[in-house]
Design a protein around this motif. Structure first.
Motif, PDB file in Angstrom:
ATOM      1  N   ALA A 223     174.991  70.117  95.919  1.00  0.00           N
ATOM      2  CA  ALA A 223     174.472  71.471  96.157  1.00  0.00           C
ATOM      3  C   ALA A 223     172.949  71.471  96.146  1.00  0.00           C
ATOM      4  CB  ALA A 223     175.013  72.426  95.098  1.00  0.00           C
ATOM      5  N   GLY A 224     172.366  70.750  95.204  1.00  0.00           N
ATOM      6  CA  GLY A 224     170.910  70.682  95.128  1.00  0.00           C
ATOM      7  C   GLY A 224     170.300  70.044  96.354  1.00  0.00           C
ATOM      8  N   LYS A 225     170.905  68.978  96.846  1.00  0.00           N
ATOM      9  CA  LYS A 225     170.395  68.313  98.045  1.00  0.00           C
ATOM     10  C   LYS A 225     170.508  69.220  99.268  1.00  0.00           C
ATOM     11  CE  LYS A 225     168.683  64.373  97.054  1.00  0.00           C
ATOM     12  NZ  LYS A 225     167.235  64.198  97.244  1.00  0.00           N
ATOM     13  N   ILE A 226     171.625  69.919  99.373  1.00  0.00           N
ATOM     14  CA  ILE A 226     171.806  70.847 100.501  1.00  0.00           C
ATOM     15  C   ILE A 226     170.715  71.908 100.488  1.00  0.00           C
ATOM     16  CG2 ILE A 226     173.269  72.711 101.390  1.00  0.00           C
ATOM     17  CD1 ILE A 226     175.691  70.942 100.516  1.00  0.00           C
ATOM     18  N   MET A 227     170.496  72.527  99.346  1.00  0.00           N
ATOM     19  CA  MET A 227     169.542  73.637  99.281  1.00  0.00           C
ATOM     20  C   MET A 227     168.095  73.166  99.204  1.00  0.00           C
ATOM     21  SD  MET A 227     171.447  75.978  99.880  1.00  0.00           S
ATOM     22  CE  MET A 227     170.919  77.624  99.547  1.00  0.00           C
ATOM     23  N   ASP A 228     167.865  71.977  98.710  1.00  0.00           N
ATOM     24  CA  ASP A 228     166.505  71.453  98.608  1.00  0.00           C
ATOM     25  C   ASP A 228     165.936  71.145  99.991  1.00  0.00           C
ATOM     26  OD1 ASP A 228     164.302  70.705  97.014  1.00  0.00           O
ATOM     27  OD2 ASP A 228     164.832  68.592  97.225  1.00  0.00           O
ATOM     28  N   THR A 229     166.775  70.712 100.890  1.00  0.00           N
ATOM     29  CA  THR A 229     166.305  70.339 102.226  1.00  0.00           C
ATOM     30  C   THR A 229     166.393  71.484 103.228  1.00  0.00           C
ATOM     31  OG1 THR A 229     168.491  69.494 102.806  1.00  0.00           O
ATOM     32  CG2 THR A 229     166.927  67.923 101.896  1.00  0.00           C
ATOM     33  N   ARG A 230     167.132  72.514 102.904  1.00  0.00           N
ATOM     34  CA  ARG A 230     167.326  73.638 103.826  1.00  0.00           C
ATOM     35  C   ARG A 230     166.095  74.543 103.844  1.00  0.00           C
ATOM     36  NH1 ARG A 230     171.758  78.367 103.412  1.00  0.00           N
ATOM     37  NH2 ARG A 230     171.461  79.120 105.510  1.00  0.00           N
ATOM     38  N   ASN A 231     165.557  74.793 105.002  1.00  0.00           N
ATOM     39  CA  ASN A 231     164.408  75.693 105.174  1.00  0.00           C
ATOM     40  C   ASN A 231     163.193  75.290 104.352  1.00  0.00           C
ATOM     41  OD1 ASN A 231     165.903  77.261 106.923  1.00  0.00           O
ATOM     42  ND2 ASN A 231     166.611  78.627 105.301  1.00  0.00           N
ATOM     43  N   GLY A 232     163.035  74.035 104.078  1.00  0.00           N
ATOM     44  CA  GLY A 232     161.846  73.583 103.358  1.00  0.00           C
ATOM     45  C   GLY A 232     161.712  74.239 102.014  1.00  0.00           C
ATOM     46  N   SER A 233     160.573  74.831 101.740  1.00  0.00           N
ATOM     47  CA  SER A 233     160.341  75.428 100.426  1.00  0.00           C
ATOM     48  C   SER A 233     160.565  76.935 100.403  1.00  0.00           C
ATOM     49  CB  SER A 233     158.906  75.126  99.958  1.00  0.00           C
ATOM     50  OG  SER A 233     157.996  75.720 100.863  1.00  0.00           O
TER      51      SER A 233
ATOM     52  N   ILE B 226     168.618  80.690  95.522  1.00  0.00           N
ATOM     53  CA  ILE B 226     167.808  81.827  95.095  1.00  0.00           C
ATOM     54  C   ILE B 226     166.463  81.366  94.524  1.00  0.00           C
ATOM     55  CG2 ILE B 226     167.674  83.721  93.415  1.00  0.00           C
ATOM     56  CD1 ILE B 226     170.734  84.006  93.742  1.00  0.00           C
ATOM     57  N   ALA B 227     166.431  80.191  93.940  1.00  0.00           N
ATOM     58  CA  ALA B 227     165.245  79.704  93.239  1.00  0.00           C
ATOM     59  C   ALA B 227     164.005  79.709  94.131  1.00  0.00           C
ATOM     60  CB  ALA B 227     165.487  78.298  92.708  1.00  0.00           C
ATOM     61  N   ALA B 228     162.878  80.031  93.515  1.00  0.00           N
ATOM     62  CA  ALA B 228     161.608  80.026  94.234  1.00  0.00           C
ATOM     63  C   ALA B 228     161.049  78.610  94.337  1.00  0.00           C
ATOM     64  CB  ALA B 228     160.607  80.929  93.520  1.00  0.00           C
ATOM     65  N   THR B 229     161.262  77.822  93.312  1.00  0.00           N
ATOM     66  CA  THR B 229     160.761  76.443  93.261  1.00  0.00           C
ATOM     67  C   THR B 229     161.783  75.582  92.525  1.00  0.00           C
ATOM     68  OG1 THR B 229     159.608  76.871  91.172  1.00  0.00           O
ATOM     69  CG2 THR B 229     158.326  77.169  93.193  1.00  0.00           C
ATOM     70  N   HIS B 230     161.589  74.288  92.579  1.00  0.00           N
ATOM     71  CA  HIS B 230     162.411  73.337  91.818  1.00  0.00           C
ATOM     72  C   HIS B 230     163.904  73.495  92.087  1.00  0.00           C
ATOM     73  CE1 HIS B 230     158.764  72.334  89.674  1.00  0.00           C
ATOM     74  NE2 HIS B 230     158.620  73.596  89.336  1.00  0.00           N
ATOM     75  N   ARG B 231     164.275  73.702  93.336  1.00  0.00           N
ATOM     76  CA  ARG B 231     165.672  73.929  93.704  1.00  0.00           C
ATOM     77  C   ARG B 231     166.602  72.834  93.180  1.00  0.00           C
ATOM     78  NH1 ARG B 231     166.030  77.572  97.812  1.00  0.00           N
ATOM     79  NH2 ARG B 231     164.120  77.976  98.938  1.00  0.00           N
ATOM     80  N   PHE B 232     166.215  71.586  93.413  1.00  0.00           N
ATOM     81  CA  PHE B 232     167.080  70.474  93.020  1.00  0.00           C
ATOM     82  C   PHE B 232     167.254  70.419  91.504  1.00  0.00           C
ATOM     83  CE2 PHE B 232     167.976  65.919  92.311  1.00  0.00           C
ATOM     84  CZ  PHE B 232     169.156  65.844  93.024  1.00  0.00           C
ATOM     85  N   LYS B 233     166.186  70.588  90.775  1.00  0.00           N
ATOM     86  CA  LYS B 233     166.252  70.567  89.305  1.00  0.00           C
ATOM     87  C   LYS B 233     167.099  71.725  88.786  1.00  0.00           C
ATOM     88  CE  LYS B 233     161.766  68.389  88.648  1.00  0.00           C
ATOM     89  NZ  LYS B 233     160.384  68.588  88.193  1.00  0.00           N
ATOM     90  N   ILE B 234     166.980  72.859  89.404  1.00  0.00           N
ATOM     91  CA  ILE B 234     167.766  74.027  88.983  1.00  0.00           C
ATOM     92  C   ILE B 234     169.247  73.789  89.265  1.00  0.00           C
ATOM     93  CG2 ILE B 234     168.236  76.442  89.587  1.00  0.00           C
ATOM     94  CD1 ILE B 234     165.154  76.826  89.554  1.00  0.00           C
ATOM     95  N   ALA B 235     169.561  73.204  90.409  1.00  0.00           N
ATOM     96  CA  ALA B 235     170.970  72.879  90.710  1.00  0.00           C
ATOM     97  C   ALA B 235     171.520  71.904  89.672  1.00  0.00           C
ATOM     98  CB  ALA B 235     171.085  72.283  92.108  1.00  0.00           C
TER      99      ALA B 235
END
Length: 147
Positions: A129-139, A80-89
């Protein structure tokens, strides 16, 4: 939507949904692997007093609850995060890890389980989870136009 607001919503939803997954596994565990004969699992005090009766199989669902609750919560938050996906995970993993430390201090359990739980169920799951979502669909938002 403002990036900060969206990221805040992501963290809150990650914590709520991760906690729900955790609770679900804790609730269904005893129906799949019944507690040992004579164990009182209805209260924290009864559970603490009965812990000596537990065998390794009785720790499967608590471990799954902690690991999958953290993973799903981190996956949702990062998605859901707009930015910082990995940090949020990772922040979701950290919150669940603090809860895990609290449980280790509050409820006596075998050292092997405490170590496995603290070192495998939280931060590694959040990391995955962070790695999966950080790389999925770019930003872009991985969950599409939901938020």
């Amino acid at each position: 939507m403002n990036t900060t607001v969206k990221n805040t919503i992501a963290v809150v939803l990650g914590l709520v949904i991760g906690s729900a997954v955790n609770s679900l596994f804790i609730a269904i565990g005893p129906s799949i692997i019944p507690p040992p004969e004579g164990a009182d699992v209805t209260t924290v005090e009864g559970l603490a007093a009965s812990m000596r009766l537990f065998e390794p199989q009785h720790f499967i669902f608590p471990f799954l609850a902690h690991a999958l609750g953290t993973f799903v919560g981190a996956l949702v938050a990062a998605g859901i995060a707009a930015t910082h996906r990995f940090k949020i995970a990772l922040s979701i993993g950290l919150v669940f890890l603090v809860g895990g430390f609290y449980m280790v201090l509050s409820l006596p359990s075998p050292v092997w389980f405490s170590m496995l739980d603290l070192f495998v169920a939280y931060m590694p799951m959040a990391y995955m989870a962070g790695k999966i979502m950080d790389t999925r669909n770019g930003s872009s938002n991985s969950f599409g136009p939901v938020l």
